[in-house]
Design a protein around this motif. Structure first.
Motif: not given
Length: 82
Positions: A40-64
């Motif tokens: 899942l992280y790899t997919t996000i990284e393909e779409h967002l590049g280095e910004d995935a590092f900052y957005l992935f966990l907060p997005s998962l937290d939001f869904l949780f």
């Protein structure tokens, strides 16, 4: 780098939590509502590049927080609750 978590009028919507959540939801739908964290992280990284590092966990937290995700320890998978 300015924060990507607090939106303002200059926020690029393609690099926001809402957009990241949309990508995550599409990936879950494509994979029968189960995803491995690393894939899942790899997919996000393909779409967002280095910004995935900052957005992935907060997005998962939001869904949780919305009660839409759960983590299955046995299979080491994230599962979407429909």
């Amino acid at each position: 780098m300015r924060t990507l978590l607090k939106p303002d009028k200059f926020t690029d919507l393609n690099k926001s939590i809402v957009y990241t959540v949309a990508i995550i939801l599409a990936e879950f739908k494509k994979n029968k509502y189960k995803c491995n964290y690393n894939d899942l992280y790899t997919t996000i990284e393909e779409h967002l590049g280095e910004d995935a590092f900052y957005l992935f966990l907060p997005s998962l937290d939001f869904l949780f927080l919305l009660g839409k995700l759960k983590y299955d320890i046995g299979s080491d998978m994230l599962e979407m609750i429909i």
